[in-house]
Write a protein that holds these residues in place. Structure first.
Motif, PDB file in Angstrom:
ATOM      1  N   ALA A   1      23.005-132.432 -19.626  1.00  0.00           N
ATOM      2  CA  ALA A   1      23.617-131.022 -18.829  1.00  0.00           C
ATOM      3  C   ALA A   1      24.679-130.480 -19.810  1.00  0.00           C
ATOM      4  CB  ALA A   1      24.018-131.509 -17.630  1.00  0.00           C
ATOM      5  N   ASP A   2      25.040-129.087 -19.084  1.00  0.00           N
ATOM      6  CA  ASP A   2      25.814-128.267 -19.917  1.00  0.00           C
ATOM      7  C   ASP A   2      26.898-127.946 -19.048  1.00  0.00           C
ATOM      8  OD1 ASP A   2      26.858-126.827 -21.817  1.00  0.00           O
ATOM      9  OD2 ASP A   2      25.688-125.038 -21.439  1.00  0.00           O
ATOM     10  N   PRO A   3      27.982-129.026 -18.871  1.00  0.00           N
ATOM     11  CA  PRO A   3      29.204-128.657 -17.990  1.00  0.00           C
ATOM     12  C   PRO A   3      30.133-127.925 -18.507  1.00  0.00           C
ATOM     13  CG  PRO A   3      29.427-130.917 -19.174  1.00  0.00           C
ATOM     14  CD  PRO A   3      28.167-130.372 -19.662  1.00  0.00           C
ATOM     15  N   LEU A   4      31.061-127.221 -17.726  1.00  0.00           N
ATOM     16  CA  LEU A   4      32.002-126.275 -18.375  1.00  0.00           C
ATOM     17  C   LEU A   4      33.374-126.597 -17.587  1.00  0.00           C
ATOM     18  CD1 LEU A   4      33.138-123.640 -19.519  1.00  0.00           C
ATOM     19  CD2 LEU A   4      32.203-122.359 -17.606  1.00  0.00           C
ATOM     20  N   VAL A   5      34.439-127.164 -18.233  1.00  0.00           N
ATOM     21  CA  VAL A   5      35.358-127.706 -17.941  1.00  0.00           C
ATOM     22  C   VAL A   5      36.682-126.719 -17.266  1.00  0.00           C
ATOM     23  CG1 VAL A   5      37.307-129.399 -17.716  1.00  0.00           C
ATOM     24  CG2 VAL A   5      35.155-130.184 -18.391  1.00  0.00           C
ATOM     25  N   MET A   6      37.056-126.721 -16.241  1.00  0.00           N
ATOM     26  CA  MET A   6      38.365-125.773 -16.022  1.00  0.00           C
ATOM     27  C   MET A   6      39.480-126.780 -15.327  1.00  0.00           C
ATOM     28  SD  MET A   6      38.798-122.561 -13.285  1.00  0.00           S
ATOM     29  CE  MET A   6      38.490-121.481 -14.191  1.00  0.00           C
ATOM     30  N   ALA A   7      40.742-126.787 -16.304  1.00  0.00           N
ATOM     31  CA  ALA A   7      41.810-127.913 -15.698  1.00  0.00           C
ATOM     32  C   ALA A   7      42.909-127.167 -16.556  1.00  0.00           C
ATOM     33  CB  ALA A   7      41.352-129.084 -16.337  1.00  0.00           C
ATOM     34  N   THR A   8      44.024-128.080 -16.259  1.00  0.00           N
ATOM     35  CA  THR A   8      45.178-127.632 -17.016  1.00  0.00           C
ATOM     36  C   THR A   8      45.684-128.754 -17.540  1.00  0.00           C
ATOM     37  OG1 THR A   8      46.366-127.831 -14.638  1.00  0.00           O
ATOM     38  CG2 THR A   8      46.034-125.470 -15.534  1.00  0.00           C
ATOM     39  N   VAL A   9      46.310-128.697 -18.623  1.00  0.00           N
ATOM     40  CA  VAL A   9      46.914-129.897 -19.585  1.00  0.00           C
ATOM     41  C   VAL A   9      48.219-129.407 -20.099  1.00  0.00           C
ATOM     42  CG1 VAL A   9      44.408-130.700 -20.146  1.00  0.00           C
ATOM     43  CG2 VAL A   9      45.809-129.224 -21.974  1.00  0.00           C
ATOM     44  N   GLY A  10      48.798-130.621 -20.684  1.00  0.00           N
ATOM     45  CA  GLY A  10      50.262-130.397 -21.026  1.00  0.00           C
ATOM     46  C   GLY A  10      50.380-130.441 -22.603  1.00  0.00           C
ATOM     47  N   ASP A  11      51.536-130.808 -23.175  1.00  0.00           N
ATOM     48  CA  ASP A  11      51.796-130.552 -24.509  1.00  0.00           C
ATOM     49  C   ASP A  11      51.064-131.936 -25.243  1.00  0.00           C
ATOM     50  OD1 ASP A  11      53.227-128.449 -24.172  1.00  0.00           O
ATOM     51  OD2 ASP A  11      55.253-129.438 -23.949  1.00  0.00           O
ATOM     52  N   ASP A  12      50.667-132.939 -24.518  1.00  0.00           N
ATOM     53  CA  ASP A  12      50.290-134.041 -25.030  1.00  0.00           C
ATOM     54  C   ASP A  12      48.744-134.238 -24.987  1.00  0.00           C
ATOM     55  OD1 ASP A  12      50.239-134.380 -22.502  1.00  0.00           O
ATOM     56  OD2 ASP A  12      50.839-136.421 -22.244  1.00  0.00           O
TER      57      ASP A  12
END
Length: 311
Positions: free
Chosen positions: A62-73
């Motif tokens: 499948a072709d997932p599209l991720v939406m998230a927030t990440v930090g400096d690491d």
């Protein structure tokens, strides 16, 4: 079809205490609890509901599209997702924060003590969902409270059908919030404890809640799962696992199968059986993203278990 996966990207730090918590936590001295556990075994795993679901969907082609927030690491994690060819154009870096992290200590009785640092996840509301995202389906998994509410409203306003998956974020929401999610969503998926809590919080029976969406899915561990749709309860069997090593991430694997079934407009029995199989494949490996079957492997196992072709 693009499926938008809204939720967390996280590091799971897993430690093993070579003893029993009960020998060090005295019930009559809980009020002065001060314990330290030596954990000679430590591993860091890739985790977070959004990344886990996307990983399993990718195994299915499948072709997932991720939406998230990440930090400096997050550099190493983002490099990994890029290597897996998982679309992360909607992953936002929040400067001055750390990526969400879980610290899990397990003893020899499989009891766990977990601490979770949400970090950048608390800023998930800074991501906006619009029709220009190009998604035809979405899932809203555990994330920052305001982010989950915003994304549900965004999906509804953009005409993107979505799955409501509250998971461990359930305690963040009031009864009114939960009813709003159910009224905006097209599908909902919960484990049996979460389903009971949703019913108690909202004052609606499972059957009544199921009438608000196209399908309400309840996972029940080793007892299989239910799909309540159109006034019918579809009983989905649990697929026996070749080995039971680590249940962490099994729910995310299940959800990947659910999303692929919805994408392909399969009936609920077939959709649920694929989801159940993915959970069984995952539980036989430690970590959320260490199982590596090919699409053909999954199809072969599906045919072996259910006696019918998958694709």
């Amino acid at each position: 079809m693009k499926t938008l996966i809204c939720g967390s990207i996280a590091y799971d730090n897993i430690m093993v205490f070579q003893g029993h918590f009960k020998d060090h936590i005295l019930p009559h001295q809980i009020h002065i609890l001060n314990v330290s556990f030596l954990v000679p075994e430590l591993r860091r795993e890739w985790g977070g509901c959004a990344a886990n679901i996307a990983y399993n969907m990718k195994l299915l082609g499948a072709d997932p599209l991720v939406m998230a927030t990440v930090g400096d690491d997050a550099g190493a994690y983002l490099d990994r997702l890029a290597t897996l060819d998982i679309d992360c154009r909607h992953v936002r870096h929040i400067p001055g924060t750390l990526t969400a992290q879980a610290f899990i200590t397990t003893d020899f009785d499989s009891n766990q003590i977990t601490a979770f640092h949400p970090g950048a996840m608390q800023f998930s509301h800074e991501n906006e969902i619009t029709p220009e995202c190009g998604a035809q389906l979405a899932i809203i998994g555990p994330d920052g409270r305001e982010g989950m509410l915003r994304h549900a409203r965004d999906c509804h306003a953009s005409g993107i059908p979505f799955v409501f998956d509250p998971g461990q974020a359930m305690p963040l929401f009031s009864a009114a919030d939960l009813l709003e999610f159910m009224q905006l969503a097209d599908y909902a998926v919960l484990n049996d404890y979460e389903a009971q809590l949703l019913s108690e919080r909202t004052g609606h029976s499972l059957e009544s809640l199921a009438e608000m969406v196209r399908a309400l899915v309840v996972t029940r561990g080793g007892e299989g799962s239910w799909v309540l749709a159109g006034g019918i309860r579809h009983d989905i069997p649990c697929v026996p696992a070749r080995e039971i090593l680590d249940p962490t991430g099994c729910g995310d694997a299940y959800r990947a199968g659910l999303l692929v079934g919805i994408q392909n407009a399969w009936d609920w029995s077939k959709t649920g059986r694929l989801a159940s199989l993915l959970g069984a494949i995952k539980i036989a490996r430690r970590g959320c993203q260490n199982h590596t079957p090919t699409r053909a492997d999954i199809a072969r196992q599906y045919e072996e278990v259910f006696g019918e072709t998958l694709w």
